[in-house]
Design a protein around this motif. Structure first.
Motif, PDB file in Angstrom:
ATOM      1  N   SER A 221       0.272  -1.121   0.056  1.00  0.00           N
ATOM      2  CA  SER A 221       0.223   0.102   0.060  1.00  0.00           C
ATOM      3  C   SER A 221       0.726   1.649   0.158  1.00  0.00           C
ATOM      4  CB  SER A 221      -0.959  -0.289   1.484  1.00  0.00           C
ATOM      5  OG  SER A 221      -0.316   0.460   2.146  1.00  0.00           O
ATOM      6  N   GLY A 222       0.124   2.395  -0.132  1.00  0.00           N
ATOM      7  CA  GLY A 222       1.267   3.550   0.183  1.00  0.00           C
ATOM      8  C   GLY A 222       1.900   3.698   1.250  1.00  0.00           C
ATOM      9  N   GLN A 223       1.076   3.338   2.707  1.00  0.00           N
ATOM     10  CA  GLN A 223       1.439   3.345   3.401  1.00  0.00           C
ATOM     11  C   GLN A 223       3.402   2.184   3.839  1.00  0.00           C
ATOM     12  OE1 GLN A 223      -1.705   4.079   6.154  1.00  0.00           O
ATOM     13  NE2 GLN A 223      -0.941   5.355   7.202  1.00  0.00           N
ATOM     14  N   GLY A 224       2.576   1.343   3.481  1.00  0.00           N
ATOM     15  CA  GLY A 224       3.277   0.527   3.469  1.00  0.00           C
ATOM     16  C   GLY A 224       5.134   0.462   2.611  1.00  0.00           C
ATOM     17  N   ARG A 225       4.287   1.084   1.521  1.00  0.00           N
ATOM     18  CA  ARG A 225       5.962   1.588   0.394  1.00  0.00           C
ATOM     19  C   ARG A 225       6.572   2.792   1.132  1.00  0.00           C
ATOM     20  NH1 ARG A 225       4.106   0.976  -6.019  1.00  0.00           N
ATOM     21  NH2 ARG A 225       2.854  -0.350  -5.682  1.00  0.00           N
ATOM     22  N   ASP A 226       6.078   3.063   1.936  1.00  0.00           N
ATOM     23  CA  ASP A 226       6.772   4.705   2.684  1.00  0.00           C
ATOM     24  C   ASP A 226       7.136   4.213   3.808  1.00  0.00           C
ATOM     25  OD1 ASP A 226       6.222   7.112   1.168  1.00  0.00           O
ATOM     26  OD2 ASP A 226       4.029   7.393   2.490  1.00  0.00           O
ATOM     27  N   ALA A 249       9.504  -1.626  -8.214  1.00  0.00           N
ATOM     28  CA  ALA A 249      10.977  -0.668  -7.903  1.00  0.00           C
ATOM     29  C   ALA A 249      10.861   0.604  -8.136  1.00  0.00           C
ATOM     30  CB  ALA A 249      11.761  -1.373  -8.281  1.00  0.00           C
ATOM     31  N   ARG A 250      10.633   0.633  -9.263  1.00  0.00           N
ATOM     32  CA  ARG A 250      10.955   2.206  -9.673  1.00  0.00           C
ATOM     33  C   ARG A 250      10.388   3.207  -7.968  1.00  0.00           C
ATOM     34  NH1 ARG A 250       9.588   2.221 -16.309  1.00  0.00           N
ATOM     35  NH2 ARG A 250      11.796   1.446 -16.656  1.00  0.00           N
ATOM     36  N   ASP A 251       9.080   3.461  -7.986  1.00  0.00           N
ATOM     37  CA  ASP A 251       8.373   4.369  -7.135  1.00  0.00           C
ATOM     38  C   ASP A 251       8.752   3.461  -5.878  1.00  0.00           C
ATOM     39  OD1 ASP A 251       5.585   5.340  -6.122  1.00  0.00           O
ATOM     40  OD2 ASP A 251       5.771   3.275  -5.053  1.00  0.00           O
ATOM     41  N   VAL A 252       9.088   2.487  -5.251  1.00  0.00           N
ATOM     42  CA  VAL A 252      10.000   2.763  -3.669  1.00  0.00           C
ATOM     43  C   VAL A 252      11.702   3.111  -3.756  1.00  0.00           C
ATOM     44  CG1 VAL A 252      10.875   0.951  -2.103  1.00  0.00           C
ATOM     45  CG2 VAL A 252       8.589   0.545  -2.601  1.00  0.00           C
ATOM     46  N   ARG A 253      12.356   3.337  -4.758  1.00  0.00           N
ATOM     47  CA  ARG A 253      13.830   3.849  -4.659  1.00  0.00           C
ATOM     48  C   ARG A 253      13.411   5.416  -4.884  1.00  0.00           C
ATOM     49  NH1 ARG A 253      16.896   0.011  -5.336  1.00  0.00           N
ATOM     50  NH2 ARG A 253      16.405  -2.140  -6.812  1.00  0.00           N
ATOM     51  N   ALA A 254      12.167   5.728  -5.811  1.00  0.00           N
ATOM     52  CA  ALA A 254      11.749   6.676  -5.594  1.00  0.00           C
ATOM     53  C   ALA A 254      11.616   7.860  -4.077  1.00  0.00           C
ATOM     54  CB  ALA A 254      11.332   7.664  -6.922  1.00  0.00           C
ATOM     55  N   ARG A 255      10.537   6.951  -3.415  1.00  0.00           N
ATOM     56  CA  ARG A 255      10.342   7.522  -1.992  1.00  0.00           C
ATOM     57  C   ARG A 255      11.697   7.807  -1.697  1.00  0.00           C
ATOM     58  NH1 ARG A 255       3.849   5.900  -1.509  1.00  0.00           N
ATOM     59  NH2 ARG A 255       3.085   5.185  -3.105  1.00  0.00           N
ATOM     60  N   ALA A 256      12.600   6.613  -1.489  1.00  0.00           N
ATOM     61  CA  ALA A 256      13.531   6.203  -0.470  1.00  0.00           C
ATOM     62  C   ALA A 256      14.066   7.401  -0.994  1.00  0.00           C
ATOM     63  CB  ALA A 256      14.339   4.988  -1.065  1.00  0.00           C
ATOM     64  N   GLN A 257      14.938   7.858  -2.276  1.00  0.00           N
ATOM     65  CA  GLN A 257      15.492   8.797  -2.649  1.00  0.00           C
ATOM     66  C   GLN A 257      14.829  10.211  -1.588  1.00  0.00           C
ATOM     67  OE1 GLN A 257      16.427   9.629  -6.776  1.00  0.00           O
ATOM     68  NE2 GLN A 257      18.657  10.383  -6.007  1.00  0.00           N
ATOM     69  N   LEU A 258      13.669  10.426  -1.769  1.00  0.00           N
ATOM     70  CA  LEU A 258      13.352  11.436  -1.086  1.00  0.00           C
ATOM     71  C   LEU A 258      13.342  12.169   0.431  1.00  0.00           C
ATOM     72  CD1 LEU A 258       9.648  11.971  -3.532  1.00  0.00           C
ATOM     73  CD2 LEU A 258      11.428  13.241  -3.279  1.00  0.00           C
ATOM     74  N   MET A 259      13.725  10.056   0.773  1.00  0.00           N
ATOM     75  CA  MET A 259      13.643  10.654   1.983  1.00  0.00           C
ATOM     76  C   MET A 259      15.343  10.711   2.430  1.00  0.00           C
ATOM     77  SD  MET A 259      11.042   7.649   3.015  1.00  0.00           S
ATOM     78  CE  MET A 259       8.893   8.285   2.930  1.00  0.00           C
ATOM     79  N   GLY A 260      16.011  10.801   1.351  1.00  0.00           N
ATOM     80  CA  GLY A 260      17.407  10.734   1.629  1.00  0.00           C
ATOM     81  C   GLY A 260      18.340   9.701   1.997  1.00  0.00           C
ATOM     82  N   GLN A 264      19.388   2.661  -4.319  1.00  0.00           N
ATOM     83  CA  GLN A 264      20.196   1.489  -4.432  1.00  0.00           C
ATOM     84  C   GLN A 264      20.853   0.286  -3.382  1.00  0.00           C
ATOM     85  OE1 GLN A 264      20.178   0.890  -7.891  1.00  0.00           O
ATOM     86  NE2 GLN A 264      19.087   2.697  -7.876  1.00  0.00           N
ATOM     87  N   ALA A 265      20.892   1.521  -2.247  1.00  0.00           N
ATOM     88  CA  ALA A 265      20.713   0.406  -1.459  1.00  0.00           C
ATOM     89  C   ALA A 265      19.641  -0.226  -0.811  1.00  0.00           C
ATOM     90  CB  ALA A 265      21.333   1.870  -0.223  1.00  0.00           C
ATOM     91  N   LEU A 266      19.221  -0.688  -1.741  1.00  0.00           N
ATOM     92  CA  LEU A 266      17.996  -1.684  -0.908  1.00  0.00           C
ATOM     93  C   LEU A 266      17.551  -2.796  -1.599  1.00  0.00           C
ATOM     94  CD1 LEU A 266      15.073   1.425  -1.169  1.00  0.00           C
ATOM     95  CD2 LEU A 266      16.338   0.430   0.660  1.00  0.00           C
ATOM     96  N   ALA A 267      17.783  -4.086  -1.755  1.00  0.00           N
ATOM     97  CA  ALA A 267      17.999  -5.094  -2.004  1.00  0.00           C
ATOM     98  C   ALA A 267      16.117  -5.377  -2.018  1.00  0.00           C
ATOM     99  CB  ALA A 267      18.490  -6.383  -1.006  1.00  0.00           C
ATOM    100  N   ILE A 268      15.737  -5.163  -3.775  1.00  0.00           N
ATOM    101  CA  ILE A 268      14.435  -5.920  -3.765  1.00  0.00           C
ATOM    102  C   ILE A 268      13.217  -7.176  -4.340  1.00  0.00           C
ATOM    103  CG2 ILE A 268      11.859  -5.023  -5.120  1.00  0.00           C
ATOM    104  CD1 ILE A 268      13.235  -2.433  -4.870  1.00  0.00           C
ATOM    105  N   MET A 269      13.132  -7.731  -4.184  1.00  0.00           N
ATOM    106  CA  MET A 269      12.865  -8.974  -3.910  1.00  0.00           C
ATOM    107  C   MET A 269      11.577  -9.791  -3.994  1.00  0.00           C
ATOM    108  SD  MET A 269      16.334 -10.076  -1.658  1.00  0.00           S
ATOM    109  CE  MET A 269      16.588 -12.232  -1.781  1.00  0.00           C
TER     110      MET A 269
END
Length: 445
Positions: A221-226, A249-260, A264-269
């Motif tokens: 979900s949106g909150q889960g992805r955040d 993957a693109r969505d979660v990585r973009a959210r991670a970048q916005l959070m500083g 790429q330091a995520l292992a998406i499986m």
């Protein structure tokens, strides 16, 4: 100079006799051994022979409402079982579900830190908010609470968990017999007082070889992805196909970048169900064998709930009848969208659709020879849809053995998978950075 090929990562998701709902019904299944530790030792050792990164145990805090027909779910408490497995393995990671709805951060951090030390730095935790009110009712509550409450608690839970892991560094253990056992100046009280938790700290166990266990999350979900973007190091995602996985993957990585964070330091499986054979027909026969064990009336009734129409007269070996588009569907949209996607991808018969839903639900299903499946895995890696996969074998141990004996060697021949463990900790084998310790948690003890 040629660019190094992206390496695959694999996690074994251990679930009963296999992820196919009918796997336990097979005459040769290991259903009678599911309350026997030796069964899980065998699976973990097989996964380690295949050089997989980790084994993962999910969990539920209540008996399924459909326990009689649905078959086995979660028997052992996962921390206890993984501790046993740690003594029968040496390199493979050990990941368990931890519910932020039922654990306190101090209790969870102490258990995880203990598992990490007992295993030599191989522990990880998939933080969940749990799913069913029946679980809450085993903990003195009537319900889990609404989505916002659960995810607010989970966010605070992981924040405190990380602070506790940092509060007692490895180097604080001095053991100088004539002077000091612990350098108390390195310990930190965290003195957390939040909406959901109040924790003084520090943790009463020094950090293990990987400094802190790896944090996984599986938010969709949106909150889960955040939550995943803010805290997770590994992510177990759900995707029916490569495009769905790539969008996630693109969505979660973009959210991670916005959070500083480094995206790429995520292992998406993503989850992956495989039927492997020396020929395509052999692989399809393995799939049909399990699908034919499904109780037809029960499976059709479950499908009817998902699509909100009568399925009782559907012909099992005919194509799935036309379904209304998503925008015309008034029921729960997530599962219905997944069903439409599965039909589009696989063009299944009704029986085959029931089998796809029975083995992994909305997760990707690959059927074919080792070369065909390796081709698909390479495409997902190179497109950015995945860094690896959370393997969900439809039958255990058989489907796992097929993957280890057939697919792993093919990936090794292509330079896509290790031929030996490079490291001893889960964090290093996944290629994840060590957490940076914040110097100012609170006052020294």
């Amino acid at each position: 100079m040629s660019r190094a090929l992206k390496q695959a990562r694999f996690n074994l998701f251990i679930y009963g006799a296999g992820h196919h709902q009918a796997a336990w019904r097979a005459p040769d299944s290991h259903a009678e051994q599911l309350a026997d530790t030796g069964y899980y030792v065998q699976l973990a050792q097989l996964a380690e022979r295949g050089l997989l990164d980790a084994v993962f145990l999910a969990d539920s805090q209540a008996v399924s409402a459909d326990a009689a027909a649905a078959g086995p779910t979660w028997l052992f408490e996962p921390f206890t079982l993984l501790t046993a497995l740690s003594q029968h393995t040496s390199r493979i990671g050990l990941v368990c579900t931890v519910s932020s709805s039922f654990y306190s951060p101090f209790h969870a951090s102490r258990m995880l830190a203990s598992l990490d030390r007992l295993s030599g730095g191989r522990a990880g935790a998939n933080i969940v908010t749990s799913m069913w009110d029946s679980e809450a009712q085993n903990h003195g509550r009537q319900s889990l609470g609404d989505h916002g409450y659960r995810y607010g608690r989970a966010d605070e839970f992981i924040t405190v968990l990380r602070q506790l892991f940092e509060s007692h560094p490895r180097d604080a253990l001095q053991i100088q017999r004539d002077l000091v056992f612990t350098d108390a100046g390195q310990l930190r009280e965290i003195n957390h007082a939040g909406e959901h938790f109040s924790v003084r700290g520090p943790l009463n166990l020094p950090a293990g070889p990987q400094d802190s266990p790896v944090i996984f999350q599986a938010g969709s979900s949106g909150q889960g992805r955040d939550l995943a973007a803010k805290h997770a190091e590994g992510i177990y995602s759900v995707a029916a196909d490569e495009q769905m996985a790539l969008e996630y993957a693109r969505d979660v990585r973009a959210r991670a970048q916005l959070m500083g964070r480094d995206p790429q330091a995520l292992a998406i499986m993503p989850g992956l169900v495989t039927y492997v054979g020396n020929t395509l027909e052999e692989a399809r026969q393995k799939q049909r064998r399990l699908n034919n064990l499904l109780p037809t009336a029960q499976s059709l009734a479950q499908l009817a709930v998902f699509i909100q129409q009568d399925t009782s007269d559907w012909e099992l070996d005919a194509p799935v009848p036309a379904l209304p588009p998503l925008e015309q569907f008034s029921g729960p949209a997530g599962r219905y969208a997944t069903i439409l996607r599965l039909i589009e991808i696989h063009q299944p018969t009704v029986r085959e659709l029931l089998g796809l839903l029975a083995a992994g639900g909305g997760h990707c299903t690959m059927v074919g020879t080792p070369s065909m499946i390796a081709d698909e895995i390479e495409r997902w890696l190179d497109s950015g849809a995945a860094d690896g996969f959370n393997l969900m074998p439809p039958s255990l141990p058989d489907s796992l053995d097929d993957f280890v004996q057939l697919v792993i060697p093919e990936l090794q021949r292509r330079g896509r998978f290790r031929t030996a463990y490079e490291h001893r900790t889960l964090r290093e084998n996944l290629g994840l950075p060590r957490p940076v310790r914040r110097e100012k948690l609170a006052q020294p003890v």
